[in-house]
Scaffold this motif. Structure first.
Motif, PDB file in Angstrom:
ATOM      1  N   UNK A  16       0.836  -1.205   0.000  1.00  0.00           N
ATOM      2  CA  UNK A  16       0.000   0.000   0.000  1.00  0.00           C
ATOM      3  C   UNK A  16       0.865   1.246   0.000  1.00  0.00           C
ATOM      4  N   UNK A  17       2.074   1.105  -0.543  1.00  0.00           N
ATOM      5  CA  UNK A  17       3.079   2.179  -0.425  1.00  0.00           C
ATOM      6  C   UNK A  17       2.856   3.317  -1.411  1.00  0.00           C
ATOM      7  N   UNK A  18       1.874   3.155  -2.322  1.00  0.00           N
ATOM      8  CA  UNK A  18       1.543   4.281  -3.209  1.00  0.00           C
ATOM      9  C   UNK A  18       0.528   5.208  -2.545  1.00  0.00           C
ATOM     10  N   UNK A  19      -0.030   4.781  -1.413  1.00  0.00           N
ATOM     11  CA  UNK A  19      -1.050   5.574  -0.729  1.00  0.00           C
ATOM     12  C   UNK A  19      -0.432   6.578   0.229  1.00  0.00           C
ATOM     13  N   UNK A  22       1.319   4.878   3.440  1.00  0.00           N
ATOM     14  CA  UNK A  22       2.374   3.973   2.964  1.00  0.00           C
ATOM     15  C   UNK A  22       3.541   4.732   2.361  1.00  0.00           C
ATOM     16  N   UNK A  23       3.237   5.772   1.603  1.00  0.00           N
ATOM     17  CA  UNK A  23       4.315   6.571   0.998  1.00  0.00           C
ATOM     18  C   UNK A  23       5.159   7.237   2.089  1.00  0.00           C
ATOM     19  N   UNK A  35      16.672  -0.424   2.794  1.00  0.00           N
ATOM     20  CA  UNK A  35      16.418  -0.638   1.370  1.00  0.00           C
ATOM     21  C   UNK A  35      14.952  -1.037   1.278  1.00  0.00           C
ATOM     22  N   UNK A  36      14.161  -0.258   0.549  1.00  0.00           N
ATOM     23  CA  UNK A  36      12.702  -0.375   0.644  1.00  0.00           C
ATOM     24  C   UNK A  36      12.089  -0.913  -0.642  1.00  0.00           C
ATOM     25  N   UNK A  37      11.306  -1.987  -0.500  1.00  0.00           N
ATOM     26  CA  UNK A  37      10.481  -2.471  -1.602  1.00  0.00           C
ATOM     27  C   UNK A  37       9.134  -1.780  -1.502  1.00  0.00           C
ATOM     28  N   UNK A  38       8.849  -0.956  -2.500  1.00  0.00           N
ATOM     29  CA  UNK A  38       7.635  -0.140  -2.525  1.00  0.00           C
ATOM     30  C   UNK A  38       6.583  -0.938  -3.297  1.00  0.00           C
ATOM     31  N   UNK A  39       5.602  -1.499  -2.572  1.00  0.00           N
ATOM     32  CA  UNK A  39       4.674  -2.451  -3.207  1.00  0.00           C
ATOM     33  C   UNK A  39       3.246  -1.910  -3.174  1.00  0.00           C
ATOM     34  N   UNK A  40       2.565  -2.040  -4.300  1.00  0.00           N
ATOM     35  CA  UNK A  40       1.175  -1.579  -4.355  1.00  0.00           C
ATOM     36  C   UNK A  40       0.482  -2.230  -5.539  1.00  0.00           C
ATOM     37  N   UNK A  49       6.699   6.619  -6.143  1.00  0.00           N
ATOM     38  CA  UNK A  49       7.248   6.726  -4.773  1.00  0.00           C
ATOM     39  C   UNK A  49       8.713   6.271  -4.762  1.00  0.00           C
ATOM     40  N   UNK A  50       9.005   5.171  -5.461  1.00  0.00           N
ATOM     41  CA  UNK A  50      10.397   4.677  -5.510  1.00  0.00           C
ATOM     42  C   UNK A  50      11.301   5.734  -6.152  1.00  0.00           C
ATOM     43  N   UNK A  51      10.811   6.397  -7.196  1.00  0.00           N
ATOM     44  CA  UNK A  51      11.600   7.467  -7.831  1.00  0.00           C
ATOM     45  C   UNK A  51      11.856   8.604  -6.850  1.00  0.00           C
ATOM     46  N   UNK A  52      10.817   8.980  -6.081  1.00  0.00           N
ATOM     47  CA  UNK A  52      10.982  10.057  -5.090  1.00  0.00           C
ATOM     48  C   UNK A  52      12.042   9.676  -4.053  1.00  0.00           C
ATOM     49  N   UNK A  53      12.019   8.414  -3.632  1.00  0.00           N
ATOM     50  CA  UNK A  53      13.001   7.961  -2.621  1.00  0.00           C
ATOM     51  C   UNK A  53      14.413   8.026  -3.189  1.00  0.00           C
TER      52      UNK A  53
END
Ligand SMILES: NC(=O)c1ccc[n+]([C@@H]2O[C@H](COP(=O)([O-])OP(=O)(O)OC[C@H]3O[C@@H](n4cnc5c(N)ncnc54)[C@H](O)[C@@H]3O)[C@@H](O)[C@H]2O)c1
Length: 263
Positions: A16-19, A22-23, A35-40, A49-53
């Motif tokens: 839910x990391x796009x919300x 979660x973000x 190291x974060x796996x951004x899953x949604x 979100x991964x690009x922002x990180x």
């Protein structure tokens, strides 16, 4: 902001990391060195979100997941371990909410809510735990519950019930995974200024005859702190729960809610 070392080397999945929440969690964990796996479900949102990180100097990788699919979370865990080489923590954060009175609620709406909010957490915990037990270096299973797990609200019986069930899962899983050095906890946000609360304000507030914004203002004023809760209030607790410093905390549901609920 430069990443610090608190979570250095740890690989963490956030669903839910796009919300909204979660973000905020994914960004904060990355800035703490994870190291974060951004899953949604929404892969474009996860990529963004991964690009922002990465733009902020962190390490992130986006992956799609549907936590309602039997094989969704296990496929995600395999992909993350394939990418990062290990796993340390699962943040099962994906959740949905609708507003409907019990008298009108189609059983499919009840089932859908449980499928994401409860069964989805179970599948994420199970998939992560299977890897963590094999890896044999401990780990963290963490779910986003809600103060809805502890208090009632009209037109949200399905949501409140789905979140309450997470507390039971966490308490039992803590016993099963404790011998492996894996802690299991959930946290309970309050009324956070997000699109989810905009929906509650509009639909629940509307049914209660309140003007737009009125319900949200009312619930915010009912806390000892009397302030509006924002997504950024949640991640520092999550970082701590992921960190080695939380090693003696398991089976808990921790409120992060401006003090609205005190049990
Ligand atoms: N917003 C609040 O005030 C509040 C308060 C307490 C608890 N919570 C909980 O916090 C979590 C995040 O809430 P939010 O406000 O960020 O909501 P949000 O709607 O902004 O984010 C939820 C995310 O989950 C994703 N998702 C939905 N179904 C999915 C599925 N089947 N598989 C994978 N991903 C899926 C959505 O695409 C979305 O990006 C939820 O579990 C919610 O119940 C929110």
């Amino acid at each position: 902001m430069e990443p610090n070392q608190m979570l250095s080397g740890k690989v963490v999945i956030v669903t839910g990391a796009a919300g909204a929440i979660g973000k905020a969690i994914a960004m904060h964990l990355a800035m703490d060195g994870a190291r974060v796996a951004v899953a949604d479900l929404r892969v474009d949102g996860a990529e963004s979100v991964a690009n922002d990180i990465r733009a902020a100097g962190g390490d992130a990788w986006a992956t799609s997941v549907d936590v309602t699919r039997d094989d969704g979370p296990s496929t995600m865990v395999d992909a993350v371990v394939g990418h990062f080489g290990r796993l340390d923590a699962m943040i099962a954060n994906a959740g949905i909410l609708t507003i409907n009175p019990i008298l009108d609620m189609p059983v499919a709406e009840w089932d859908r809510t449980f499928s994401v909010n409860t069964r989805g957490v179970f599948l994420c915990f199970q998939a992560a735990a299977r890897h963590l037990v094999k890896q044999d270096q401990g780990g963290r299973l963490i779910a986003t519950a809600s103060i809805a797990a502890k208090i009632g609200s009209p037109y949200q019986a399905h949501y409140q019930s789905s979140k309450s069930a997470i507390l039971g899962l966490v308490r039992s899983a803590a016993w099963e995974f404790g011998p492996h050095g894996i802690t299991v906890n959930c946290f309970c946000p309050g009324n956070v200024d997000t699109p989810m609360w905009e929906l509650i304000d509009r639909e629940r507030g509307g049914r209660m005859g309140k003007a737009p914004g009125e319900l949200f203002k009312e619930v915010a004023s009912r806390s000892p702190l009397g302030r509006t809760q924002v997504p950024g209030d949640i991640p520092p607790l999550v970082s701590f729960l992921v960190s080695d410093g939380s090693r003696a905390i398991t089976g808990q549901s921790i409120n992060v809610d401006n003090g609205v609920v005190m049990f």
